[in-house]
Write an enzyme that holds these catalytic residues in place. Structure first.
Site, PDB file in Angstrom:
ATOM      1  N   ASP A 141      -2.764   7.259   0.533  1.00 18.28           N
ATOM      2  CA  ASP A 141      -1.764   6.251   0.920  1.00 18.28           C
ATOM      3  C   ASP A 141      -2.422   4.915   1.268  1.00 18.28           C
ATOM      4  O   ASP A 141      -1.928   4.158   2.107  1.00 18.28           O
ATOM      5  CB  ASP A 141      -0.964   6.776   2.130  1.00 18.28           C
ATOM      6  CG  ASP A 141       0.287   5.966   2.405  1.00 18.28           C
ATOM      7  OD1 ASP A 141       0.794   6.032   3.542  1.00 18.28           O
ATOM      8  OD2 ASP A 141       0.746   5.249   1.488  1.00 18.28           O
ATOM      9  N   LYS A 144      -3.491   0.734  -3.520  1.00 14.36           N
ATOM     10  CA  LYS A 144      -2.986   1.484  -4.675  1.00 14.36           C
ATOM     11  C   LYS A 144      -3.982   1.461  -5.830  1.00 14.36           C
ATOM     12  O   LYS A 144      -4.032   2.403  -6.607  1.00 14.36           O
ATOM     13  CB  LYS A 144      -1.620   0.941  -5.103  1.00 14.36           C
ATOM     14  CG  LYS A 144      -0.624   0.831  -3.946  1.00 14.36           C
ATOM     15  CD  LYS A 144      -0.600   2.096  -3.054  1.00 14.36           C
ATOM     16  CE  LYS A 144       0.048   1.853  -1.708  1.00 14.36           C
ATOM     17  NZ  LYS A 144      -0.211   2.951  -0.740  1.00 14.36           N
ATOM     18  N   ASP A 169       1.288   8.848  -2.136  1.00 16.24           N
ATOM     19  CA  ASP A 169       2.478   8.073  -1.813  1.00 16.24           C
ATOM     20  C   ASP A 169       2.602   6.896  -2.788  1.00 16.24           C
ATOM     21  O   ASP A 169       1.624   6.497  -3.431  1.00 16.24           O
ATOM     22  CB  ASP A 169       2.396   7.541  -0.372  1.00 16.24           C
ATOM     23  CG  ASP A 169       3.714   6.926   0.103  1.00 16.24           C
ATOM     24  OD1 ASP A 169       3.673   6.081   1.008  1.00 16.24           O
ATOM     25  OD2 ASP A 169       4.775   7.283  -0.461  1.00 16.24           O
ATOM     26  N   ASN A 170       3.804   6.333  -2.915  1.00 20.89           N
ATOM     27  CA  ASN A 170       4.034   5.044  -3.586  1.00 20.89           C
ATOM     28  C   ASN A 170       3.721   4.995  -5.077  1.00 20.89           C
ATOM     29  O   ASN A 170       3.299   3.947  -5.586  1.00 20.89           O
ATOM     30  CB  ASN A 170       3.213   3.937  -2.900  1.00 20.89           C
ATOM     31  CG  ASN A 170       3.408   3.892  -1.424  1.00 20.89           C
ATOM     32  OD1 ASN A 170       2.470   4.092  -0.664  1.00 20.89           O
ATOM     33  ND2 ASN A 170       4.637   3.645  -0.994  1.00 20.89           N
ATOM     34  N   GLU A 199      10.255   3.700   1.977  1.00 18.43           N
ATOM     35  CA  GLU A 199      10.539   3.820   3.407  1.00 18.43           C
ATOM     36  C   GLU A 199      11.498   2.719   3.881  1.00 18.43           C
ATOM     37  O   GLU A 199      11.324   1.545   3.578  1.00 18.43           O
ATOM     38  CB  GLU A 199       9.244   3.781   4.242  1.00 18.43           C
ATOM     39  CG  GLU A 199       8.291   2.651   3.937  1.00 18.43           C
ATOM     40  CD  GLU A 199       7.251   3.026   2.922  1.00 18.43           C
ATOM     41  OE1 GLU A 199       7.514   3.884   2.051  1.00 18.43           O
ATOM     42  OE2 GLU A 199       6.160   2.453   2.951  1.00 18.43           O
TER      43      GLU A 199
HETATM   44  N1  LIG Z   1      -9.878   3.681   3.758  1.00 14.78           N
HETATM   45  C1  LIG Z   1      -9.397   2.612   3.082  1.00 14.78           C
HETATM   46  N2  LIG Z   1     -10.033   2.161   1.995  1.00 14.78           N
HETATM   47  C2  LIG Z   1      -9.530   1.092   1.367  1.00 14.78           C
HETATM   48  N3  LIG Z   1      -8.433   0.424   1.747  1.00 14.78           N
HETATM   49  C3  LIG Z   1      -7.813   0.865   2.828  1.00 14.78           C
HETATM   50  C4  LIG Z   1      -8.239   1.976   3.526  1.00 14.78           C
HETATM   51  N4  LIG Z   1      -7.408   2.159   4.584  1.00 14.78           N
HETATM   52  C5  LIG Z   1      -6.465   1.218   4.501  1.00 14.78           C
HETATM   53  N5  LIG Z   1      -6.731   0.422   3.501  1.00 14.78           N
HETATM   54  C6  LIG Z   1      -6.009  -0.763   3.186  1.00 14.78           C
HETATM   55  C7  LIG Z   1      -4.689  -0.363   2.598  1.00 14.78           C
HETATM   56  C8  LIG Z   1      -3.602  -0.784   3.473  1.00 14.78           C
HETATM   57  C9  LIG Z   1      -2.204  -0.548   2.976  1.00 14.78           C
HETATM   58  C10 LIG Z   1      -1.995   0.505   1.905  1.00 14.78           C
HETATM   59  N6  LIG Z   1      -0.545   0.780   1.735  1.00 14.78           N
HETATM   60  C11 LIG Z   1       0.238  -0.078   1.085  1.00 14.78           C
HETATM   61  O1  LIG Z   1      -0.202  -1.114   0.611  1.00 14.78           O
HETATM   62  C12 LIG Z   1       1.709   0.216   1.002  1.00 14.78           C
HETATM   63  C13 LIG Z   1       2.576  -0.812   0.613  1.00 14.78           C
HETATM   64  C14 LIG Z   1       3.957  -0.590   0.544  1.00 14.78           C
HETATM   65  C15 LIG Z   1       4.867  -1.693   0.130  1.00 14.78           C
HETATM   66  C16 LIG Z   1       6.014  -1.411  -0.608  1.00 14.78           C
HETATM   67  C17 LIG Z   1       6.875  -2.438  -1.002  1.00 14.78           C
HETATM   68  C18 LIG Z   1       6.590  -3.740  -0.646  1.00 14.78           C
HETATM   69  F1  LIG Z   1       7.429  -4.732  -1.014  1.00 14.78           F
HETATM   70  C19 LIG Z   1       5.444  -4.033   0.095  1.00 14.78           C
HETATM   71  C20 LIG Z   1       4.600  -3.014   0.486  1.00 14.78           C
HETATM   72  C21 LIG Z   1       4.500   0.660   0.865  1.00 14.78           C
HETATM   73  C22 LIG Z   1       3.635   1.689   1.240  1.00 14.78           C
HETATM   74  O2  LIG Z   1       4.111   2.927   1.554  1.00 14.78           O
HETATM   75  C23 LIG Z   1       2.247   1.485   1.299  1.00 14.78           C
HETATM   76  O3  LIG Z   1       1.460   2.548   1.649  1.00 14.78           O
HETATM   77 MG   LIG Z   2       2.581   4.392   1.505  1.00 17.10          MG
END
Ligand SMILES: Nc1ncnc2c1ncn2CCCCCNC(=O)c1cc(-c2ccc(F)cc2)cc(O)c1O
Ligand SMILES: [Mg+2]
Length: 214
Positions: A141, A144, A169-170, A199
């Site tokens: 999650d 992406k 997810d997503n 969500e």
């Molecule tokens: N361990 C690691 N390694 C690399 N990156 C890492 C990380 N740990 C964190 N991150 C950094 C990721 C942070 C966010 C990831 N999730 C998402 O970006 C996300 C976006 C939406 C979304 C949907 C519609 C919209 F209009 C806008 C946004 C919905 C979701 O359920 C999402 O999970």
């Molecule tokens: Mg998500």
């Protein structure tokens, strides 16, 4: 005082949820994020699907990529038997700080290890540094465009065994098209799609379950 949305979510939980009650933490995050400020927790519709996949897998060693505020960590860990190990990797230190407090408030902190850093750095450390043999369940999650490379990294690090469940997810919104193409066509996974909704919104989204063939 609460400068970030994530701190406001934490504040709402501390004020309104019941300490030591994971379901009340989940319900209050959902309440805040549906009524006040949208945020990217997996949410309740997809959360129920996540619950069911976790229950049927009955996992002992779980990895989550992308902790955010800890909502899915609380959802997953509330279902786990004592003695299981749950690792969650969060890139953003501010998110990790909020997640630890939410997981602690839910009473689940001794099941959970929040690992701060990039998945690309942490996944190769799981065997030696964190004494992981193989993973029974992975909830994906995070960014992406990291779904596919990190799934391949899990394979390369021999962290998946026959029957390991990778749940993402997503896969519709924001979408992970290269990941979907990979798990569905590389021949190493049995895949199932679970249509649901983004969500707190009416937009369509989905989870993808990919079971490693070993
Ligand atoms: N361990 C690691 N390694 C690399 N990156 C890492 C990380 N740990 C964190 N991150 C950094 C990721 C942070 C966010 C990831 N999730 C998402 O970006 C996300 C976006 C939406 C979304 C949907 C519609 C919209 F209009 C806008 C946004 C919905 C979701 O359920 C999402 O999970
Ligand atoms: Mg998500």
């Amino acid at each position: 005082l609460c400068q970030t949305k994530e701190q406001r979510i934490l504040d709402f939980v501390l004020k309104n949820a019941v300490r030591g009650d994971p379901q009340s933490v989940i319900d209050n995050i959902d309440k805040y994020c549906s009524q006040r400020e949208w945020s990217m927790n997996v949410g309740n519709e997809k959360g129920i699907i996540l619950d069911n996949v976790v229950k049927e897998s009955n996992p002992s060693t779980i990895l989550e990529l992308g902790t955010y505020c800890g909502y899915s960590a609380v959802r997953i860990c509330r279902l786990l038997k004592p003695g299981v190990r749950f690792f969650t990797v969060e890139f953003n230190p501010a998110y990790a700080a909020v997640a630890k407090q939410i997981i602690e408030f839910a009473g689940l902190i001794d099941k959970v290890q929040v690992l701060e850093g990039s998945t690309g750095d942490i996944i190769p450390q799981l065997k030696k540094k964190y004494e992981v043999d193989t993973l029974d369940f992975v909830f994906v999650d995070h960014w992406k465009d990291k779904y596919k490379p990190d799934t391949q990294l899990l394979e390369k690090c021999n962290l998946l065994r026959k029957g390991s469940v990778v749940l993402a997810d997503n896969v519709i919104v924001p979408g992970a098209p290269d990941f979907l193409e990979y798990v569905r066509n590389c021949g190493k996974y049995d895949c199932t799609n679970f249509p649901s909704f983004l969500e707190y919104m009416d937009e369509k989204d989905a989870l993808e379950k990919a079971v490693f063939r070993g």
